[in-house]
Write a protein that holds these residues in place. Structure first.
Motif, PDB file in Angstrom:
ATOM      1  N   SER A 131      -3.405 -19.059   8.509  1.00 12.70           N
ATOM      2  CA  SER A 131      -2.813 -19.290   7.193  1.00 12.70           C
ATOM      3  C   SER A 131      -3.923 -19.115   6.167  1.00 12.70           C
ATOM      4  CB  SER A 131      -2.230 -20.699   7.118  1.00 12.70           C
ATOM      5  OG  SER A 131      -1.646 -20.913   5.853  1.00 12.70           O
TER       6      SER A 131
ATOM      7  N   LEU B 249      -0.644 -10.467  -6.561  1.00  7.86           N
ATOM      8  CA  LEU B 249      -0.764 -10.023  -5.180  1.00  7.86           C
ATOM      9  C   LEU B 249       0.561  -9.905  -4.433  1.00  7.86           C
ATOM     10  CD1 LEU B 249      -3.963 -11.969  -4.110  1.00  7.86           C
ATOM     11  CD2 LEU B 249      -3.753  -9.653  -5.044  1.00  7.86           C
ATOM     12  N   GLY B 250       1.638 -10.449  -4.978  1.00  4.10           N
ATOM     13  CA  GLY B 250       2.932 -10.414  -4.303  1.00  4.10           C
ATOM     14  C   GLY B 250       3.325  -9.040  -3.787  1.00  4.10           C
TER      15      GLY B 250
ATOM     16  N   ARG C 254       1.821  -8.207  -0.282  1.00  2.00           N
ATOM     17  CA  ARG C 254       1.947  -9.180   0.816  1.00  2.00           C
ATOM     18  C   ARG C 254       2.166  -8.523   2.185  1.00  2.00           C
ATOM     19  NH1 ARG C 254       2.893 -14.446   0.444  1.00  2.00           N
ATOM     20  NH2 ARG C 254       3.633 -14.178  -1.685  1.00  2.00           N
ATOM     21  N   GLU C 255       3.125  -7.640   2.282  1.00  2.00           N
ATOM     22  CA  GLU C 255       3.428  -7.047   3.587  1.00  2.00           C
ATOM     23  C   GLU C 255       2.296  -6.157   4.081  1.00  2.00           C
ATOM     24  OE1 GLU C 255       5.737  -7.945   5.859  1.00  2.00           O
ATOM     25  OE2 GLU C 255       5.957  -9.501   4.340  1.00  2.00           O
TER      26      GLU C 255
ATOM     27  N   PHE D 197      -0.850  -6.586   3.418  1.00  2.00           N
ATOM     28  CA  PHE D 197      -1.885  -7.521   3.865  1.00  2.00           C
ATOM     29  C   PHE D 197      -1.549  -8.074   5.247  1.00  2.00           C
ATOM     30  CE2 PHE D 197      -2.861  -8.911  -0.800  1.00  2.00           C
ATOM     31  CZ  PHE D 197      -3.668  -7.802  -0.995  1.00  2.00           C
ATOM     32  N   ARG D 198      -0.299  -8.500   5.434  1.00  2.00           N
ATOM     33  CA  ARG D 198       0.102  -9.068   6.729  1.00  2.00           C
ATOM     34  C   ARG D 198      -0.011  -8.025   7.839  1.00  2.00           C
ATOM     35  NH1 ARG D 198       5.606 -11.380   6.763  1.00  2.00           N
ATOM     36  NH2 ARG D 198       4.952 -12.530   8.595  1.00  2.00           N
TER      37      ARG D 198
ATOM     38  N   LYS E 136       3.132 -10.507  13.020  1.00  2.00           N
ATOM     39  CA  LYS E 136       3.157 -10.841  11.586  1.00  2.00           C
ATOM     40  C   LYS E 136       3.725 -12.226  11.313  1.00  2.00           C
ATOM     41  CE  LYS E 136       5.253  -7.405   9.687  1.00  2.00           C
ATOM     42  NZ  LYS E 136       5.775  -6.446   8.715  1.00  2.00           N
TER      43      LYS E 136
ATOM     44  N   LEU F 243       0.600 -16.209   4.363  1.00  2.00           N
ATOM     45  CA  LEU F 243      -0.197 -15.902   3.173  1.00  2.00           C
ATOM     46  C   LEU F 243       0.396 -16.604   1.959  1.00  2.00           C
ATOM     47  CD1 LEU F 243      -0.715 -12.044   3.602  1.00  2.00           C
ATOM     48  CD2 LEU F 243      -2.136 -13.919   4.462  1.00  2.00           C
ATOM     49  N   THR F 244      -0.476 -17.211   1.184  1.00  2.00           N
ATOM     50  CA  THR F 244      -0.081 -17.883  -0.047  1.00  2.00           C
ATOM     51  C   THR F 244      -0.950 -17.357  -1.179  1.00  2.00           C
ATOM     52  OG1 THR F 244       0.413 -19.887   1.207  1.00  2.00           O
ATOM     53  CG2 THR F 244       0.194 -20.127  -1.169  1.00  2.00           C
ATOM     54  N   PHE F 245      -0.326 -16.997  -2.288  1.00  2.00           N
ATOM     55  CA  PHE F 245      -1.059 -16.495  -3.447  1.00  2.00           C
ATOM     56  C   PHE F 245      -0.864 -17.443  -4.618  1.00  2.00           C
ATOM     57  CE2 PHE F 245       0.466 -12.379  -1.399  1.00  2.00           C
ATOM     58  CZ  PHE F 245      -0.638 -12.306  -0.563  1.00  2.00           C
TER      59      PHE F 245
END
Length: 152
Positions: free
Chosen positions: A95, A105-106, A109-110, A112-113, A124, A129-131
């Motif tokens: 996490s 960054l939204g 997200r994918e 990055f994952r 995945k 992930l939290t921004f």
């Protein structure tokens, strides 16, 4: 089971690329660092190392060593994961929280994952992930915090 925690932060400056989770993100500023300054990967590296009391990223890859000048952070992450696995550790879940005012960054997200899944060998759905933004308190920096769960 073992739990590891890591964090990292870098000042943002013009003229440097911004790397997050091993990917270059379009931005007019990037992290000022000896390596590529990928704060999320640095935090994950420290989290893996801390779970097995193996020191930290600065211990293994000191910024006083010219060999690491401009190095990509995937190298650090892979080395830390390899050391953990050599001791019998198996990564179960990660996490990561990233604090960055801009860029948003939204939309990444994918990507990055997917890149973390590739780097860590995890599905995945085991990568959270939290921004967040600093709400204007520290717009000139990027910070990341990471937690890892491992089976011993």
């Amino acid at each position: 089971m073992r739990l590891g925690y890591g964090e990292d932060s870098h000042r943002l400056v013009e003229g440097r690329p911004l790397y997050l989770f091993g990917l270059e993100v379009p931005s007019p500023v990037g992290a000022l660092a000896h390596s590529d300054g990928d704060a999320p990967l640095h935090a994950l590296t420290d989290a893996l190392l801390s779970a097995y009391a193996l020191g930290d990223i600065g211990f293994l890859f000191p910024d006083t060593d010219p060999h690491w000048q401009g190095a990509r952070s995937e190298v650090f992450l892979k080395e830390a994961l390899g050391r953990v696995e050599a001791l019998g550790g198996r990564l179960l879940q990660v996490s990561v929280a990233v604090i960055l005012d801009r860029p948003k960054l939204g939309p990444f997200r994918e990507a990055f994952r997917e890149n973390l899944a590739r780097l860590l060998g995890l599905p995945k759905d085991r990568i959270g992930l939290t921004f967040k933004t600093s709400e204007g308190l520290a717009p000139g920096h990027v910070q990341a915090r990471a937690v890892v769960l491992l089976h011993d």
